[in-house]
Each structure stands twice: as structure tokens, then as C-alpha cells.
Design a protein around this motif. Structure first.
Motif, PDB file in Angstrom:
ATOM      1  N   SER A 140       0.850  -1.191   0.000  1.00  0.00           N
ATOM      2  CA  SER A 140       0.000   0.000   0.000  1.00  0.00           C
ATOM      3  C   SER A 140       0.888   1.244   0.000  1.00  0.00           C
ATOM      4  O   SER A 140       2.085   1.152   0.262  1.00  0.00           O
ATOM      5  CB  SER A 140      -0.962  -0.011   1.186  1.00  0.00           C
ATOM      6  OG  SER A 140      -0.277  -0.288   2.372  1.00  0.00           O
ATOM      7  N   GLY A 167       3.026   4.229   0.997  1.00  0.00           N
ATOM      8  CA  GLY A 167       3.683   4.623   2.243  1.00  0.00           C
ATOM      9  C   GLY A 167       4.175   3.483   3.109  1.00  0.00           C
ATOM     10  O   GLY A 167       4.536   3.702   4.262  1.00  0.00           O
ATOM     11  N   THR A 211       2.832   0.020  10.731  1.00  0.00           N
ATOM     12  CA  THR A 211       1.828   1.059  10.980  1.00  0.00           C
ATOM     13  C   THR A 211       0.480   0.744  10.325  1.00  0.00           C
ATOM     14  O   THR A 211      -0.491   1.443  10.550  1.00  0.00           O
ATOM     15  CB  THR A 211       2.313   2.423  10.453  1.00  0.00           C
ATOM     16  OG1 THR A 211       2.524   2.318   9.050  1.00  0.00           O
ATOM     17  CG2 THR A 211       3.618   2.819  11.120  1.00  0.00           C
ATOM     18  N   GLU A 212       0.437  -0.303   9.489  1.00  0.00           N
ATOM     19  CA  GLU A 212      -0.818  -0.621   8.794  1.00  0.00           C
ATOM     20  C   GLU A 212      -1.714  -1.551   9.596  1.00  0.00           C
ATOM     21  O   GLU A 212      -2.888  -1.687   9.283  1.00  0.00           O
ATOM     22  CB  GLU A 212      -0.519  -1.308   7.453  1.00  0.00           C
ATOM     23  CG  GLU A 212       0.075  -0.408   6.417  1.00  0.00           C
ATOM     24  CD  GLU A 212       0.445  -1.204   5.193  1.00  0.00           C
ATOM     25  OE1 GLU A 212      -0.447  -1.764   4.556  1.00  0.00           O
ATOM     26  OE2 GLU A 212       1.643  -1.288   4.890  1.00  0.00           O
ATOM     27  N   ASP A 267      -3.799  -7.163  10.600  1.00  0.00           N
ATOM     28  CA  ASP A 267      -4.846  -7.945   9.930  1.00  0.00           C
ATOM     29  C   ASP A 267      -4.847  -7.800   8.408  1.00  0.00           C
ATOM     30  O   ASP A 267      -5.677  -8.403   7.728  1.00  0.00           O
ATOM     31  CB  ASP A 267      -6.228  -7.577  10.488  1.00  0.00           C
ATOM     32  CG  ASP A 267      -6.542  -6.097  10.302  1.00  0.00           C
ATOM     33  OD1 ASP A 267      -5.598  -5.309  10.071  1.00  0.00           O
ATOM     34  OD2 ASP A 267      -7.725  -5.726  10.383  1.00  0.00           O
ATOM     35  N   LYS A 268      -3.905  -7.017   7.855  1.00  0.00           N
ATOM     36  CA  LYS A 268      -3.906  -6.766   6.415  1.00  0.00           C
ATOM     37  C   LYS A 268      -3.844  -8.041   5.558  1.00  0.00           C
ATOM     38  O   LYS A 268      -4.526  -8.124   4.543  1.00  0.00           O
ATOM     39  CB  LYS A 268      -2.769  -5.816   6.021  1.00  0.00           C
ATOM     40  CG  LYS A 268      -2.991  -4.379   6.474  1.00  0.00           C
ATOM     41  CD  LYS A 268      -4.155  -3.746   5.785  1.00  0.00           C
ATOM     42  CE  LYS A 268      -4.704  -2.548   6.546  1.00  0.00           C
ATOM     43  NZ  LYS A 268      -5.257  -2.849   7.874  1.00  0.00           N
ATOM     44  N   LYS A 318       9.279  -1.074   8.661  1.00  0.00           N
ATOM     45  CA  LYS A 318       9.139  -0.084   9.753  1.00  0.00           C
ATOM     46  C   LYS A 318       9.098  -0.749  11.135  1.00  0.00           C
ATOM     47  O   LYS A 318       8.307  -0.342  12.001  1.00  0.00           O
ATOM     48  CB  LYS A 318       7.884   0.790   9.549  1.00  0.00           C
ATOM     49  CG  LYS A 318       7.852   1.484   8.186  1.00  0.00           C
ATOM     50  CD  LYS A 318       6.803   2.580   8.146  1.00  0.00           C
ATOM     51  CE  LYS A 318       6.634   3.119   6.730  1.00  0.00           C
ATOM     52  NZ  LYS A 318       5.651   4.186   6.601  1.00  0.00           N
ATOM     53  N   VAL A 355       3.387   1.904  17.661  1.00  0.00           N
ATOM     54  CA  VAL A 355       2.048   1.676  17.108  1.00  0.00           C
ATOM     55  C   VAL A 355       1.402   0.428  17.711  1.00  0.00           C
ATOM     56  O   VAL A 355       0.349  -0.013  17.245  1.00  0.00           O
ATOM     57  CB  VAL A 355       2.074   1.562  15.561  1.00  0.00           C
ATOM     58  CG1 VAL A 355       2.590   2.856  14.951  1.00  0.00           C
ATOM     59  CG2 VAL A 355       2.927   0.382  15.099  1.00  0.00           C
TER      60      VAL A 355
END
Lengths: 227, 227
Positions: A51, A53, A155-156, A159-160, A178, A185
């Protein structure tokens, strides 16, 4: 009455699928040609998807700096607009071709074919393709790459992989990026690993930070292969 | 030879555009019907778009909790797979309809039409649509919403509005989310504001954190309008 699950309208889905099938068939043909051409040059090609960023460009810059003087790497980078990523990547000295897609949400094999014409493939060992930032659409478009890599940033959220299964299912490697922000986070690493494994038990898993260098050694070895 | 900019192949682009034009025309018709239907019920409808993990669900949960007892809000939530988001949203007591899109990368007006049938629109003041996490494809699909809101999280980087201009250009509001992480990720707020303004000078701008509550008061007032 509420709290129901709905599937997309069948007619709409059917029309989209018909169109996609012919586009994808043309893409598959071109991807096969790209793959043969890359193999002929002994080139290992990585298709990086994530995704927006998630840190694809940062990872590539750190990787190119790590490989410099040892292996020759080129980059093809796709974006809707701007050449910001290309400019960042060019600071490493690697040859970079920018593809500006306009409103198209993914790279396709034909774009890669034409971008490859602008690189001296015989002089390269590795080619990195930075796809358009999108966790959905690039899943179906084979570019002729040797390895597909999906980045998931801390940071996403964990569960992605369950929410975007197609792109994770066909990945050769999953990079959790990251890692330096994991604590800030409240990233649940164990849960992320479990979710990745549920969708793709075979993928090689990396946990790294391009900023601190954590995990970059192992990633660099995998990228370089047995060279 | 390298360092060149490439545009997508014209034939491919043309075929995609032809297909998209007819799909978009059908979508526009349906969006107009949705809009009329929502207006008839005095309903304000928000279409929330962002990349995966920008915090749409967290913002909605915090918003619904803030509005509870004052305004009646419903939610339509789109995802490729899983009902995780719907489950989180249902904890607020709001009626939630989940749309599982499979491999489709955005919601369209027809899906919203059918999802709306499952809600008691007459009983609602506000309707939130949480779109599929994707910063590219939802840009072109009007759902019949009153306001389109784009989320940009501090963890994604300040240059996203320049790299994904279509989705930012047509937003009524831009929400910079996860402000509590701005410092940890070295987010440059001034640069983000400038980039948003370059693409969309009119959009209402919010800077908030659903986790700490920062900026939620102002956002809540905007959402509630003059009710």
C-alpha cells in the motif's frame, strides 16, 4: 435487518471479469516474454508491491546502498504522478526508469517491456520494480518478475493479510517494514506472522527497518541469492 | 539511456478507458439515484477513502461513540475479505452492513444501492461508507455520497497527495490521521498541508488522532453539520 453480508452484483462482476480476462491474457503473454528476456540476461527481477507509504522506496534505497560495489542493480519505478521516488532512488547511482501511469492503478507487463528497453540489461545483475502503491490491483498482473515481494508496514496493522489475501497469497516473500515503529504503534508481531502464514505458508518472511538497519543483513543476502 | 520517463502504452490505455467509460456511466446513473434517495431521507452520507491501515475504522468507531445518543448513524463497510471491520464497528451499537467485494478494488454505486436496502434509512441521520482500502481506484466511483473524505495517516508520508492526486482532488475533506504518531515518524505537517493545498485548495482539513481524541471535537462538529 442490518448486519448483513452482501456480495457484489453478479452482472457487474461478470462484465468486469470478461474485460479483465482478455486484458490479463495479453498481460500473461507479455509477462512470459519479459521473463524469458530477463533469464537470458541472467537477471533476477523483484516486483515490490504494498500500500502507499509502506516504505518500498526507503527499502530500495537502503538495499541499493548495501549492494553498491558488489552487484549491479537497476530500478523501474511506477507512480501515478511525480518523480519523487525516482529522484530518491537516483541518489544511489543506480539507473532508474520512471513509469508515470496517470490514473492506472498498477504496472503491467507491457509497461515493463518498454521500460526495460531503456536499461542496459546485460550490465545488470538485479532489477527491482517498484509497483504503484496499491494492495489490491497489482495482485493479478504478472510482470515477468523472478520474485514477488509484498511489504506490510507495522503502521498498517496486523490484519492486512486477511483483508487483502490475493496480494499476499502470490508473494514469494513478505517484508514487515518499519519495525522501528512497532512499539509506538502497538504492533502485534506474533499475530501478524500468524495472519501471513494463514494466507501464505510458503513465503519467506523478513522483519526489518530500512531506517535503523535491523533485519537488512538477512534481506540483503536473500536479494543477492548465491551471487 | 536510463533515467527516462515513460507513459503507458496508448492501445492498452485506450482499451481500459473504453471499458471504464461504460462502467462509469452506469455507475453515475446509479449514484444519482442513490443521492436522490439519501436526500429524500434527509441523510448526510460520507464516503471515507484511504490506503489500507490509514485508520478509517478507528476514526469511525470513535466518531460513532461521540455521536451516540445525539444522532443516529449507520455504516456500510467494504472489504475484499473478512468481517473484522464490521465486527469492530458493531461494538458501537450502530447498524452495519458489510460488503465483501472479493477481488474488486473499490465500492460502486450499485453495491451501495443494495446495501442501503438493508438499512432503515428513515431512522438514520448520518450514513458512513467505509470504502475498500485503496488510494487509487475508488477515486472515480461516485457512490451518491454527500461528502467524500480522504484519510492520510502520518505514517504514510507527506508526499501522498502529490503521488495520488485524483483521490485528493475530489475530496470535500482531508483528514490527517494518527497525529499521535507524527513525532515518532518525523512527519512534516507543514509540508503535508502544502501538498494537500496544491492538489485541493478547497478541502476542509482535519488533523486528528482517534486514539488520543486530539482534533476529534472539530471533526465531530463538521460531521454533525448544523444538527
Amino acid at each position: 435487518m442490518a448486519d448483513r453480508t452482501l456480495l457484489p452484483d453478479e452482472t457487474t462482476t461478470r462484465r468486469l471479469l470478461d474485460v479483465q480476462t482478455s486484458l490479463l491474457a495479453a498481460n500473461e503473454d507479455c509477462a512470459a516474454k519479459n521473463r524469458a528476456r530477463f533469464q537470458q540476461h541472467g537477471l533476477t527481477v523483484f516486483n515490490l508491491v504494498s500500500s502507499p507509504g509502506a516504505g518500498k522506496t526507503a527499502l530500495l534505497v537502503a538495499t541499493l546502498e548495501r549492494l553498491a560495489g558488489r552487484l549491479h542493480a537497476g530500478v523501474i519505478v511506477g507512480d501515478l504522478a511525480t518523480e519523487n521516488d525516482a529522484a530518491r532512488l537516483r541518489t544511489t547511482g543506480a539507473p532508474v526508469v520512471q513509469i508515470t501511469t496517470g490514473t492506472l492503478c498498477h504496472l503491467d507487463a507491457q509497461m515493463i517491456d518498454r521500460a526495460a528497453d531503456m536499461l542496459d540489461l546485460a550490465a545488470l545483475d538485479l532489477l527491482f520494480i517498484e509497483n504503484v502503491g496499491n494492495l489490491v490491483c497489482p495482485a493479478e498482473f504478472d510482470l515477468g518478475e523472478t520474485r514477488r515481494v509484498v511489504l506490510l508496514s507495522t503502521t498498517e496493522g496486523e490484519d492486512k493479510p486477511l483483508k487483502y489475501p490475493p496480494i499476499f497469497r502470490f508473494a514469494d516473500a513478505v517484508v514487515i517494514s518499519k519495525m522501528d515503529l512497532a512499539h509506538a504503534v502497538e504492533f502485534d508481531l506474533a499475530s501478524a506472522r500468524t495472519n501471513i502464514r494463514r494466507v501464505n505458508p510458503q513465503a519467506t518472511l523478513f522483519e526489518l527497518s530500512a531506517r535503523t538497519g535491523e533485519g537488512m543483513e538477512e534481506w540483503g543476502r536473500w536479494v543477492a541469492g548465491d551471487r
